[in-house]
Design a protein around this motif. Structure first.
Motif, PDB file in Angstrom:
ATOM      1  N   UNK A   1     -25.479  23.686  21.816  1.00  0.00           N
ATOM      2  CA  UNK A   1     -24.976  22.549  21.058  1.00  0.00           C
ATOM      3  C   UNK A   1     -23.771  22.930  20.207  1.00  0.00           C
ATOM      4  N   UNK A   2     -22.733  22.123  20.285  1.00  0.00           N
ATOM      5  CA  UNK A   2     -21.494  22.337  19.553  1.00  0.00           C
ATOM      6  C   UNK A   2     -21.322  21.193  18.557  1.00  0.00           C
ATOM      7  N   UNK A   3     -21.292  21.547  17.281  1.00  0.00           N
ATOM      8  CA  UNK A   3     -21.134  20.554  16.216  1.00  0.00           C
ATOM      9  C   UNK A   3     -19.656  20.461  15.858  1.00  0.00           C
ATOM     10  N   UNK A   4     -19.136  19.231  15.727  1.00  0.00           N
ATOM     11  CA  UNK A   4     -17.723  19.003  15.434  1.00  0.00           C
ATOM     12  C   UNK A   4     -17.572  18.151  14.185  1.00  0.00           C
ATOM     13  N   UNK A   5     -16.622  18.520  13.338  1.00  0.00           N
ATOM     14  CA  UNK A   5     -16.238  17.693  12.195  1.00  0.00           C
ATOM     15  C   UNK A   5     -14.736  17.446  12.319  1.00  0.00           C
ATOM     16  N   UNK A   6     -14.366  16.197  12.558  1.00  0.00           N
ATOM     17  CA  UNK A   6     -12.956  15.814  12.702  1.00  0.00           C
ATOM     18  C   UNK A   6     -12.422  15.500  11.309  1.00  0.00           C
ATOM     19  N   UNK A   7     -11.739  16.478  10.703  1.00  0.00           N
ATOM     20  CA  UNK A   7     -11.217  16.303   9.352  1.00  0.00           C
ATOM     21  C   UNK A   7      -9.957  15.459   9.332  1.00  0.00           C
ATOM     22  N   UNK A   8      -9.180  15.513  10.401  1.00  0.00           N
ATOM     23  CA  UNK A   8      -7.939  14.744  10.503  1.00  0.00           C
ATOM     24  C   UNK A   8      -7.706  14.400  11.961  1.00  0.00           C
ATOM     25  N   UNK A   9      -7.434  13.140  12.229  1.00  0.00           N
ATOM     26  CA  UNK A   9      -6.942  12.716  13.536  1.00  0.00           C
ATOM     27  C   UNK A   9      -5.849  11.695  13.249  1.00  0.00           C
ATOM     28  N   UNK A  10      -4.603  12.134  13.368  1.00  0.00           N
ATOM     29  CA  UNK A  10      -3.444  11.293  13.085  1.00  0.00           C
ATOM     30  C   UNK A  10      -2.474  11.441  14.242  1.00  0.00           C
ATOM     31  N   UNK A  11      -2.682  10.605  15.278  1.00  0.00           N
ATOM     32  CA  UNK A  11      -1.830  10.621  16.464  1.00  0.00           C
ATOM     33  C   UNK A  11      -1.359   9.205  16.746  1.00  0.00           C
ATOM     34  N   UNK A  12      -0.232   9.094  17.418  1.00  0.00           N
ATOM     35  CA  UNK A  12       0.360   7.797  17.703  1.00  0.00           C
ATOM     36  C   UNK A  12      -0.553   6.970  18.626  1.00  0.00           C
ATOM     37  N   UNK A  13      -0.854   5.762  18.200  1.00  0.00           N
ATOM     38  CA  UNK A  13      -1.704   4.859  18.966  1.00  0.00           C
ATOM     39  C   UNK A  13      -1.049   4.514  20.301  1.00  0.00           C
ATOM     40  N   UNK A  14      -1.832   4.640  21.369  1.00  0.00           N
ATOM     41  CA  UNK A  14      -1.456   4.263  22.735  1.00  0.00           C
ATOM     42  C   UNK A  14      -0.419   5.164  23.407  1.00  0.00           C
ATOM     43  N   UNK A  15       0.085   6.208  22.719  1.00  0.00           N
ATOM     44  CA  UNK A  15       1.111   7.039  23.339  1.00  0.00           C
ATOM     45  C   UNK A  15       0.831   8.542  23.243  1.00  0.00           C
ATOM     46  N   UNK A  16       0.117   8.982  22.214  1.00  0.00           N
ATOM     47  CA  UNK A  16      -0.243  10.388  22.057  1.00  0.00           C
ATOM     48  C   UNK A  16      -1.758  10.475  22.127  1.00  0.00           C
ATOM     49  N   UNK A  17      -2.280  11.519  22.800  1.00  0.00           N
ATOM     50  CA  UNK A  17      -3.697  11.529  23.131  1.00  0.00           C
ATOM     51  C   UNK A  17      -4.360  12.880  22.881  1.00  0.00           C
ATOM     52  N   UNK A  18      -5.660  12.823  22.565  1.00  0.00           N
ATOM     53  CA  UNK A  18      -6.529  13.990  22.504  1.00  0.00           C
ATOM     54  C   UNK A  18      -7.602  13.780  23.563  1.00  0.00           C
ATOM     55  N   UNK A  19      -7.745  14.753  24.455  1.00  0.00           N
ATOM     56  CA  UNK A  19      -8.771  14.692  25.489  1.00  0.00           C
ATOM     57  C   UNK A  19      -9.886  15.666  25.128  1.00  0.00           C
ATOM     58  N   UNK A  20     -11.124  15.207  25.230  1.00  0.00           N
ATOM     59  CA  UNK A  20     -12.303  16.052  25.041  1.00  0.00           C
ATOM     60  C   UNK A  20     -13.041  16.091  26.374  1.00  0.00           C
ATOM     61  N   UNK A  21     -12.951  17.217  27.074  1.00  0.00           N
ATOM     62  CA  UNK A  21     -13.542  17.367  28.409  1.00  0.00           C
ATOM     63  C   UNK A  21     -13.170  16.214  29.334  1.00  0.00           C
ATOM     64  N   UNK A  22     -11.892  15.793  29.264  1.00  0.00           N
ATOM     65  CA  UNK A  22     -11.389  14.764  30.174  1.00  0.00           C
ATOM     66  C   UNK A  22     -11.526  13.337  29.693  1.00  0.00           C
ATOM     67  N   UNK A  23     -12.137  13.092  28.540  1.00  0.00           N
ATOM     68  CA  UNK A  23     -12.227  11.743  27.969  1.00  0.00           C
ATOM     69  C   UNK A  23     -11.122  11.633  26.923  1.00  0.00           C
TER      70      UNK A  23
END
Length: 149
Positions: free
Chosen positions: A80-102
């Protein structure tokens, strides 16, 4: 056993898996081999992390990420991998973060998972115009880092 090791064992016994992140500083502090915690390029364009806990801060340091980015990180974890997203500030609809392909963007970032099982590949891509702050994620692996082959 060292006092730090006893503290880590006590912490792991006392808290449920979702609270394991409270132990991350103790786990990281008692890690014996500095080579295991250092990022390693896996030969496929991704930087691998083999530590029991850590942080990915992208981009590192002050300022925004660049245009036309394509970076990849892999967190190696057997369970099990626990994640805490402290900051996610990316451009809507144009810049992306993929997590295992999602794929997630500025609009869908609030739905990013905080628990995963097994290795995690994080890929970040940006287009050629607007840039933002990027992302910061802290992680903790419930059973320690995966071993390297």
């Amino acid at each position: 056993r060292s006092k730090a090791t006893v503290s880590v064992l006590y912490c792991l016994k006392m808290f449920a898996s979702r609270l394991l992140l409270l132990c991350a500083p103790l786990i990281a502090a008692t890690h014996d081999s500095p080579d295991d915690s250092a990022p390693v390029n896996n030969g496929h364009g991704c930087t691998e992390r083999h530590a029991a806990a850590g942080t990915i801060d992208y981009p590192a340091g002050p300022g925004d990420y660049e245009n036309n980015e394509d970076v990849c990180f892999v967190i190696k974890c057997n369970k099990q991998l626990m994640l805490v997203w402290e900051l996610v500030d990316v451009e809507t609809d144009f810049d992306f973060i993929s997590l295992n392909g999602v794929w997630y963007n500025g609009k869908t970032a609030t739905t990013m998972p905080d628990v995963m099982v097994g290795d995690l590949e994080i890929r970040f891509t940006s287009d050629g115009s607007i840039t933002k702050k990027g992302f910061t994620v802290r992680w903790s692996c419930a059973d320690g880092p995966a071993t390297t082959n």
